[in-house]
Design a protein around this motif. Structure first.
Motif, short mmCIF file in Angstrom:
data_model
loop_
_atom_site.label_atom_id
_atom_site.label_comp_id
_atom_site.label_asym_id
_atom_site.label_seq_id
_atom_site.Cartn_x
_atom_site.Cartn_y
_atom_site.Cartn_z
N GLY A 184 0.79 -1.22 0.00
CA GLY A 184 0.00 0.00 0.00
C GLY A 184 0.82 1.26 0.00
O GLY A 184 1.36 1.67 -1.02
N SER A 185 0.95 1.92 1.14
CA SER A 185 1.54 3.25 1.24
C SER A 185 2.97 3.27 0.72
O SER A 185 3.62 2.23 0.61
CB SER A 185 1.50 3.71 2.70
N PRO A 186 3.52 4.46 0.41
CA PRO A 186 4.89 4.54 -0.08
C PRO A 186 5.87 3.93 0.91
O PRO A 186 5.63 3.89 2.12
CB PRO A 186 5.11 6.06 -0.24
N ALA A 187 7.01 3.51 0.36
CA ALA A 187 7.98 2.80 1.18
C ALA A 187 8.53 3.63 2.31
O ALA A 187 8.97 3.10 3.33
CB ALA A 187 9.13 2.30 0.29
N ASP A 188 8.50 4.97 2.17
CA ASP A 188 9.05 5.81 3.23
C ASP A 188 8.03 6.16 4.30
O ASP A 188 8.31 6.93 5.22
CB ASP A 188 9.64 7.09 2.64
N GLN A 189 6.82 5.60 4.20
CA GLN A 189 5.79 5.83 5.20
C GLN A 189 5.52 4.56 5.98
O GLN A 189 5.48 3.47 5.43
CB GLN A 189 4.50 6.34 4.54
N LEU A 190 5.35 4.69 7.30
CA LEU A 190 5.20 3.54 8.18
C LEU A 190 3.87 2.85 7.99
O LEU A 190 3.79 1.62 7.91
CB LEU A 190 5.38 4.00 9.63
N GLY A 191 2.77 3.60 7.95
CA GLY A 191 1.45 2.99 7.76
C GLY A 191 0.78 2.55 9.02
O GLY A 191 -0.24 1.85 8.97
N ASP A 192 1.32 2.88 10.21
CA ASP A 192 0.65 2.52 11.46
C ASP A 192 -0.77 3.11 11.49
O ASP A 192 -1.00 4.26 11.12
CB ASP A 192 1.43 3.05 12.66
N GLY A 193 -1.71 2.29 11.94
CA GLY A 193 -3.10 2.71 12.03
C GLY A 193 -3.88 2.50 10.77
O GLY A 193 -5.10 2.72 10.76
N LEU A 194 -3.22 2.01 9.72
CA LEU A 194 -3.91 1.72 8.47
C LEU A 194 -4.32 0.25 8.41
O LEU A 194 -3.71 -0.59 9.09
CB LEU A 194 -3.01 2.03 7.27
N PRO A 195 -5.33 -0.06 7.62
CA PRO A 195 -5.56 -1.47 7.35
C PRO A 195 -4.28 -2.09 6.77
O PRO A 195 -3.57 -1.46 5.97
CB PRO A 195 -6.69 -1.45 6.32
N ALA A 196 -3.98 -3.31 7.17
CA ALA A 196 -2.71 -3.93 6.81
C ALA A 196 -2.48 -3.97 5.31
O ALA A 196 -1.35 -3.85 4.84
CB ALA A 196 -2.64 -5.35 7.39
N ALA A 197 -3.57 -4.12 4.54
CA ALA A 197 -3.42 -4.19 3.09
C ALA A 197 -3.04 -2.84 2.49
O ALA A 197 -2.65 -2.78 1.32
CB ALA A 197 -4.71 -4.71 2.45
N GLN A 198 -3.14 -1.73 3.26
CA GLN A 198 -2.80 -0.41 2.76
C GLN A 198 -1.42 0.06 3.24
O GLN A 198 -0.97 1.14 2.89
CB GLN A 198 -3.86 0.60 3.20
N ALA A 199 -0.76 -0.80 4.06
CA ALA A 199 0.55 -0.43 4.59
C ALA A 199 1.65 -0.96 3.69
O ALA A 199 1.46 -1.92 2.94
CB ALA A 199 0.70 -0.99 6.00
N HIS A 200 2.80 -0.30 3.79
CA HIS A 200 3.98 -0.83 3.11
C HIS A 200 4.75 -1.71 4.09
O HIS A 200 5.02 -1.30 5.22
CB HIS A 200 4.88 0.30 2.63
N LEU A 201 5.11 -2.92 3.68
CA LEU A 201 5.76 -3.88 4.56
C LEU A 201 6.98 -4.50 3.89
O LEU A 201 6.98 -4.71 2.68
CB LEU A 201 4.80 -5.02 4.95
#
Length: 936
Positions: free
Chosen positions: A545-562
């Motif tokens: 999901g989110s750009p690689a330089d963003q953590l994504g905490d608090g987002l649905p897991a499918a929208q986070a970068h991992l």
């Protein structure tokens, strides 16, 4: 015969056959760390991988320098008991470098051990080549430097004490009958001599200038070129493998004159002729008792007898190095001249005329009849120990681990491209993989499949073993058949969601199973977590999901970068995701939202005792694997900090194992005092013990009860047998004592043969006959015995140790031992604090294991006194003729301390009070015959 009156007389029969392990005492509830699997390797020598570079023989002991060169360095010096075929380490921890002088030799760091020699006093010396030293192990097992070790820039050091002198490229070491030591200096083109009386080092042969000159004159004025192997004959003459000059030179012990005895001519390789007219390529030399000289000539071994003719005695000149770097097959049991030899590094001849050859990754023996066999090494560099104890096996950068419901542990032996299995009894085998680094084998036996770099393992509810490897997840059925369940395809930029999992490209980093049996894959190829459902279809559940330089905490897991590196499920079914690159542990809750639960994102070490979200993890490298227990604790392998840390349900983090210093230490003590080196993953067993794999220590360590709670009892023996026998009165015993030793022993053994089967005939009373070897520990408390028993209930091998507090560890192996066969009982130290007892059947010349007992407990060394006995236990009878006879042959027990053999001596024949007397029918130097239950 004391030793507490033969183990309290009836203790062995009353406990070893029938008892089960008692609960551990309260003191054992403290958490302890030990090695569970892997290490430098010990056990049956032909199952131990090794790279032999130097050999020395002393009585029935063969010392082997194992350089273990290359990127997988585990340098040690081993000793092989030629009677038992069992090998153990006497110097080196497997860590390369220099450390340990003045401490236990088995804890020392070495760097390419090479030549080995035993002094006339029985002390083993070896060349620690890249440490520019000669080191020795004394009778107490302590290591010292005896030559070399000078600091700073190299300077000439003739006339100095040997321990302060400079050595440049020491290669081999030898002793003359007077105890003077000789050391070849490969890069200084000379041989040095250390005087036995003064300890002063001088140049004995060579000028330090490479070249060839000086035959017929003083050896110290002659030129050598890269001298390598050394040997000394019975008269003290020194033989030098003058490698750069393709010769063997001899220095006369009386005149000091040097001559060429082999090489220097131009007769072709492999031909037969006068020794000094041959062209040879030599770096190893040996001399036997008759004065015959043995040399290697590339991949041949040749011999010069009294007639001066050089003849081939081993090798066929047809060796081909396999592309894998392993040694390839050998042809044992036939003529040595028909067998290929690889890289011959050293030679030695024992007092019986057997020639030992350091072949490529093996030690071979050529007996006086010319027959060749392998005595040590399995032809591989890194993997060994199958069929033996797990702690004696060799692993290569192990990673993932898992237990099945039966208590078997599976280990991803990553760089050996195998999965190994450890049974509840501690025996290790290869479960899957051939060692090939390319994938293959679907539809066939897992042991015949190629499994490149396995890194994680799971067991599902149906008993299938799932293996995450380089580009696929494989499954091994309970029947042993392997198949691919996900991945295995060539590179593709397509994600493949909604397709069969076997049709997509994956790079699995870790795998996990949820309670419903769905498979989750940390896929580095797509920076996602993928799910394979029961129907076999793959889909993305987190990441991308989110750009690689963003953590994504608090987002649905499918929208986070991992960038997930490890996965696990906690006690509430929530997915734990370790992101090594970000030094964070994250959790996907029941709401599907991802949050950080440990780590600040900065690499380092901090935060113990506080909130895990405020702690730094990872240190100088990524954090490693995860495990979670039913109480809600999460175990984090903090690889970069060389620690194991625990996050409790409140979110507090603390270190439970590791000092933070990299190394290898702490076995037998508290986990917080142990050193790790690149810990990689963690697993829990059903009893709550935590297991940690270590990539650079090549082993799996066990932390009892995961740092909390009592240690589990030892496993029940697989051969549990019926109720206790009726009480019996003790008959007489016959014993052979060892000579007292100045130090506690680290091993002893004997052999015994029952010449007449003591089976009761018609009208006779059937007692229990015990033929056993008793031993005690130097702490004065624990006592043990190992032997064979004939009882009216059957025949058994028996193993028993009773701790000072009365706790018993016992096993009885039911097997039909046969009169007239040869059985060897042994007990010796496996590693610091761990002891083992074995019985082998050696009647046919092969070491057939019957059973063993392994005890990870510290009681010091073995006491210097032990004995082998024939005992019987039976009811009273009006005459001794009511009992059958048992004729038993014994050899005296043989004990050893470090490298010094303690010779046993026959002192007395003694009987304990019983119903019938014991008579010794014959006693000779090496054996005694005893007839139990007889009057003459």
């Amino acid at each position: 015969m004391n030793l507490r009156r033969a183990f309290a007389a009836t203790a062995l029969v009353a406990t070893a056959v029938v008892s089960r392990p008692a609960p551990l005492p309260a003191a054992a509830a403290q958490s302890v760390i030990t090695t569970f699997a892997g290490g430098v390797g010990y056990g049956k020598a032909v199952s131990v991988a090794q790279d032999p570079t130097g050999l020395a023989v002393f009585g029935d002991l063969l010392y082997v320098a194992d350089a273990a060169t290359g990127w997988n360095q585990r340098p040690v010096v081993r000793v092989l008991d030629l009677r038992s075929g069992v090998e153990r380490v006497v110097a080196g921890s497997g860590k390369f470098g220099f450390a340990g002088d003045g401490g236990p030799a088995v804890d020392a760091y070495l760097d390419e051990p090479n030549g080995v020699a035993v002094s006339p006093q029985g002390e083993m010396h070896f060349v620690d080549m890249h440490n520019s030293r000669v080191r020795t192990v004394d009778s107490a097992g302590i290591i010292h430097t005896v030559a070399g070790g000078g600091k700073g820039q190299y300077v000439e050091s003739d006339g100095w004490p040997a321990g302060e002198a400079f050595l440049y490229g020491p290669s081999d070491v030898a002793f003359d009958p007077a105890g003077n030591m000789y050391v070849s200096e490969l890069y200084e083109h000379r041989v040095r001599r250390v005087d036995a009386g003064t300890g002063i080092i001088t140049t004995y042969a060579g000028t330090r200038v490479a070249g060839f000159s000086g035959d017929g004159g003083p050896a110290a004025s002659a030129q050598l070129h890269n001298p390598n192997g050394l040997a000394v004959d019975a008269a003290g003459n020194l033989f030098i493998a003058d490698t750069g000059n393709q010769r063997v030179r001899r220095v006369d012990a009386t005149t000091g004159a040097i001559t060429t005895v082999v090489g220097g001519g131009n007769l072709e390789y492999g031909t037969e002729g006068p020794a000094t007219e041959m062209e040879v390529h030599v770096w190893a030399v040996a001399v036997d008792g008759s004065g015959a000289v043995y040399v290697n000539d590339r991949d041949l071994v040749r011999k010069v007898g009294s007639d001066g003719i050089l003849r081939r005695i081993a090798g066929n000149g047809a060796y081909q190095m396999p592309s894998t770097g392993d040694a390839g097959p050998v042809s044992d049991g036939g003529p040595a001249t028909s067998s290929p030899l690889g890289l011959v590094r050293d030679l030695v001849v024992d007092g019986k005329g057997n020639l030992y050859i350091s072949d490529h990754l093996r030690v071979r023996r050529v007996d006086p009849s010319g027959t060749i066999t392998t005595v040590a090494g399995n032809g591989m560099r890194t993997v060994g120990g199958d069929g033996g104890p797990a702690a004696g096996a060799q692993l290569q950068h192990p990673k993932g681990m898992v237990f099945d419901n039966a208590g078997n542990m599976y280990i991803a032996d990553t760089m050996n491209h195998r999965v190994r299995k450890v049974s509840p009894g501690g025996a290790i085998t290869t479960f899957a993989g051939t060692g090939a680094s390319t994938a293959s084998g679907d539809g066939g036996a897992a042991t015949m499949a190629g499994i490149p770099r396995p890194n994680a393992i799971l067991v599902d509810g149906a008993g299938n073993v799932l293996i995450s490897s380089e580009d696929a997840v494989r499954r091994v059925s309970p029947q042993g058949t392997i198949s691919t369940v996900a991945g295995g395809q060539s590179y593709s930029s397509q994600l493949g969601d909604g397709q069969p999992a076997t049709q997509v490209y994956l790079r699995p980093q870790d795998i996990a199973l949820d309670a419903a049996g769905n498979l989750y894959i940390a896929d580095s190829a797509t920076a996602r977590i993928r799910k394979v459902g029961q129907a076999g279809t793959i889909m993305t559940v987190a990441g991308g999901g989110s750009p690689a330089d963003q953590l994504g905490d608090g987002l649905p897991a499918a929208q986070a970068h991992l960038r997930a590196t490890s996965l696990a499920f906690d006690s509430q079914g929530r997915m734990l995701v370790l992101e090594g690159e970000r030094a964070r542990l994250r959790r996907i809750g029941g709401d599907g939202v991802i949050r950080t639960v440990a780590g600040t994102g900065a690499f380092g070490y901090s935060g113990d005792g506080g909130a895990a979200t405020q702690a730094m993890i990872g240190g100088g490298g990524w954090p490693g694997g995860l495990a979670a227990d039913a109480a809600g604790n999460v175990f984090l392998v903090d690889m970069g900090n060389h620690r194991v840390r625990m996050i409790d349900p409140s979110g507090t983090i603390r270190t439970i194992a590791g000092t933070g210093r990299w190394g290898l230490s702490g076995d037998g003590g508290p986990p917080l005092e142990a050193e790790f080196h690149v810990p990689t993953d963690a697993a829990l067993d059903a009893a709550g013990n935590l297991y940690v794999s270590e990539g650079e220590n090549f082993r799996v360590r066990r932390i009892t009860a995961a740092g909390a709670g009592p240690a589990p009892p030892p496993p029940e023996p697989a051969w549990a047998i019926g109720p206790p026998p009726p009480a019996r009165t003790q008959g007489p015993s016959f014993g052979l004592w060892n000579q007292p030793s100045p130090a506690a022993l680290d091993g002893m053994g004997t052999w015994m043969a029952v010449a007449a089967d003591p089976t009761a005939a018609s009208g006779q009373v059937a007692p229990a006959y015990l033929f056993a070897h008793y031993f005690g520990f130097s702490s004065g408390g624990a006592l043990g015995a190992v032997g064979v028993l004939d009882d009216p209930a059957g025949k058994f091998a028996v193993f028993s140790v009773v701790e000072p507090d009365g706790t018993s560890h016992a096993r009885a192996v039911a097997f039909e031992w046969t009169a007239g066969r040869l059985y060897y009982p042994f007990v010796y130290r496996l590693s610091p604090g761990t002891w083992g007892a074995w019985i082998y059947d050696h009647t046919g010349g092969a070491w057939v294991p019957i059973g063993q007992l392994t005890l990870p407990t510290t009681w010091g060394g073995l006491a210097p006194t032990s004995f082998t006995t024939a005992q019987w236990y039976g009811s009273t009878a009006p005459t001794c003729l009511a009992f059958p006879w048992a004729d038993v042959l014994f050899s005296p027990p043989v004990a050893y301390v470090g490298t010094a053999t303690t010779t046993a001596t026959f002192l007395a024949a003694t009987g304990l009070p019983g119903d019938c007397p014991t008579s010794t029918i014959a006693a000779e130097a090496g054996w005694a015959r005893h007839r139990s239950g007889s009057t003459g």
